[in-house]
Design an enzyme around this catalytic site. Sequence first.
Site, short mmCIF file in Angstrom:
data_model
loop_
_atom_site.label_atom_id
_atom_site.label_comp_id
_atom_site.label_asym_id
_atom_site.label_seq_id
_atom_site.Cartn_x
_atom_site.Cartn_y
_atom_site.Cartn_z
N HIS A 1 0.86 -1.18 0.00
CA HIS A 1 0.00 0.00 0.00
C HIS A 1 0.90 1.23 0.00
O HIS A 1 1.56 1.53 0.99
CB HIS A 1 -0.93 -0.01 1.21
CG HIS A 1 -1.95 -1.10 1.16
ND1 HIS A 1 -2.54 -1.63 2.29
CD2 HIS A 1 -2.50 -1.75 0.10
CE1 HIS A 1 -3.40 -2.57 1.93
NE2 HIS A 1 -3.39 -2.66 0.61
N GLU B 1 1.85 -4.20 11.17
CA GLU B 1 1.25 -2.88 10.98
C GLU B 1 1.89 -1.86 11.91
O GLU B 1 2.12 -2.14 13.10
CB GLU B 1 -0.25 -2.94 11.25
CG GLU B 1 -1.03 -3.87 10.34
CD GLU B 1 -1.39 -3.23 9.00
OE1 GLU B 1 -1.04 -2.06 8.80
OE2 GLU B 1 -2.02 -3.93 8.18
N GLU C 1 1.48 4.08 2.76
CA GLU C 1 2.01 3.70 4.08
C GLU C 1 3.53 3.79 4.05
O GLU C 1 4.25 2.79 4.08
CB GLU C 1 1.50 2.30 4.43
CG GLU C 1 -0.02 2.25 4.51
CD GLU C 1 -0.61 0.84 4.40
OE1 GLU C 1 0.17 -0.14 4.41
OE2 GLU C 1 -1.84 0.72 4.30
N HIS D 1 3.28 -3.00 6.74
CA HIS D 1 2.22 -2.04 6.40
C HIS D 1 2.14 -0.91 7.43
O HIS D 1 2.87 -0.88 8.42
CB HIS D 1 0.87 -2.75 6.35
CG HIS D 1 0.65 -3.59 5.13
ND1 HIS D 1 -0.08 -3.16 4.05
CD2 HIS D 1 1.07 -4.84 4.83
CE1 HIS D 1 -0.12 -4.10 3.13
NE2 HIS D 1 0.58 -5.13 3.57
#
Length: 612
Positions: free
Chosen positions: A361, A553, A364, A477
């Site tokens: 992504h 994350e 990010e 991420h």
Amino acid sequence: MIRCMAMSKLMFAATLLFAGRRRGGTTAFQLYRQSSTSSATASSAFVTARALHPRLLSPGSSITPITPAATSSPSNSFPLRASLRDLLEGGNNNNNARSSSSMTTTTSDAVKSTPAPTETEAAAENQIDKSTTLPINDNETTIPNTQPLKTSPSSSSSNSILSISDSYDSGNGEFVSFHIADGEEDYTDVIVHVNIQPDPFTDLEQKSHFQSFSFRSTINYNSPAIRGIFSDKKSIKVKYVVDNASDASYADAWHGASIFVTKKSTPYDADSWYRTSDTTYEKGVLSWTHVHDLKEAGDSSAYFAYFPPYSYQRHLGLIAQCAEKEGAHVFSLGQTVSGREIDCVKLGTGPRKCWIIHRQHPGESMASFYAEGLLTRLLQLDDKWDTVSEKARELFTFYIVPNMNPDGSANGYLRTNAAGSNLNREWCPSPSPPAADESSTSSSEMYDAPTIHRSPEVYYLLKHMDESGCDAFLDIHGDEALPFNFLAGSQGMSVWGKRLESLHGAFLAAYERANQDMQAKVSYDPEKPNEGMKNICSNQIAERFDCFSATLEMPFKECWGRPAGWGPERARQLGASVLDALCYVQPHLRDGGDFWERLPDEDAYVEPSSKY
């Protein structure tokens, strides 16, 4: 015969038609002052709102602004300062409650009345797009560039009062309107409205994502407006408002967010960024303020971002550093939709294969800083030797992909590549959504993924992984909502059992011991057994290779319960610290016995929750 003329005021707003979804570019607000002198002195001023159509621009091109017809009306001897302020607000002397609606209406009307481009112009535009297309490889059909070129107008004149620009690598922010506030909102001088531009439409998810942004704001001390209206000020306070924040992909995540700012001349000095202290999300709009110094020389600029950007140039510099190190092999997995290389760094001589990928992504950007920290420690790019990195190279053969989606990163997207594919949903075929393809006759048809045309980044990576094998996998991420660093496992896959559960618990416990920014209690709510989404990367890898596989994350927000200052540097440190956790679990990755019975209690798996 010389005739004395009274002071007059003239205001107009003119724009050129924007074709399609405009990304990039600079909108400048030109404030001019014209004066003439006779037996009596008279002056006039006007404001030009100028928007430049990217289709009409090419490097070095020039645009001739539209010149309005002059109108005049009698005026009393208002001081210049007052008349300039009035002109910026639409010529209403009797209403102190000013807004930008008049400018917006004028712009809208201008757009409606602008004629459509001729066939010749359309053909020229198509030709420009085709000339920038790069093939995936020599054997594949050329893929059209789905994103128009970012173009910048020629430099603004010294009369510009304010400009918003996103014409740089990873920029995203479109000017909407502005008005002078007279201190009506928290002693604010100027209020500027912007919008975040969306990603290309995703067929699978049937939406256009947007959330991350980065733009530059420049206030020119030498403009007549600054010299006139704010002549007695050493600085001005500007309130920035994101009008379409409520339509963002994760609008609720704006609560508790704090926007980053840097006053450096480049947005790519990662250590210069700091968080604003007054970011708010109320009534569907995101806002914050910034005090711009009014300097005698040059412009007063600032960059704003959801998280500090990581440029493609910096990525290439990192790859070049790795290539120069003994024991590292840099190669390309393949090419992206736009023709960029998918760089992979292979190093180490160990028996276990560990793949770590970053930034599927593109919005990010903390994932790129994580990769930088990891590679810096593994390859001692900072010339610092430590036993853990040496041990890691002996235990593992690493395959590290610092940026899976360089196209989306450069274009300022949140979740998609240049073809509009959310790469983290492209890891295997899945049911097609209704109306995903107009040629589809049934929603039960399959959405094919990965494909060399729509998601070559995933296609080529999987091809290499199938050849090398995989014993441990991490997908790096950033998360908009949860203010924590956390790990999301493969609990919903059929391979999940006591072995993978114990590896997950031991890995996280070791990671917490190595870096206190990591924690185990908060994460996404685990998927139910055998109900996991197989098209998500870490789930597919766990199922495909029966290995420890997880999504890591990092937050856009400050880390909950940790000292303030979460940003690029601590993301780098978190990337470096992962080696401690990997070395700790390496002996158990393919252990066929009940190794969990030998692990200490502190390594036990903790079932996470999204509640905190």
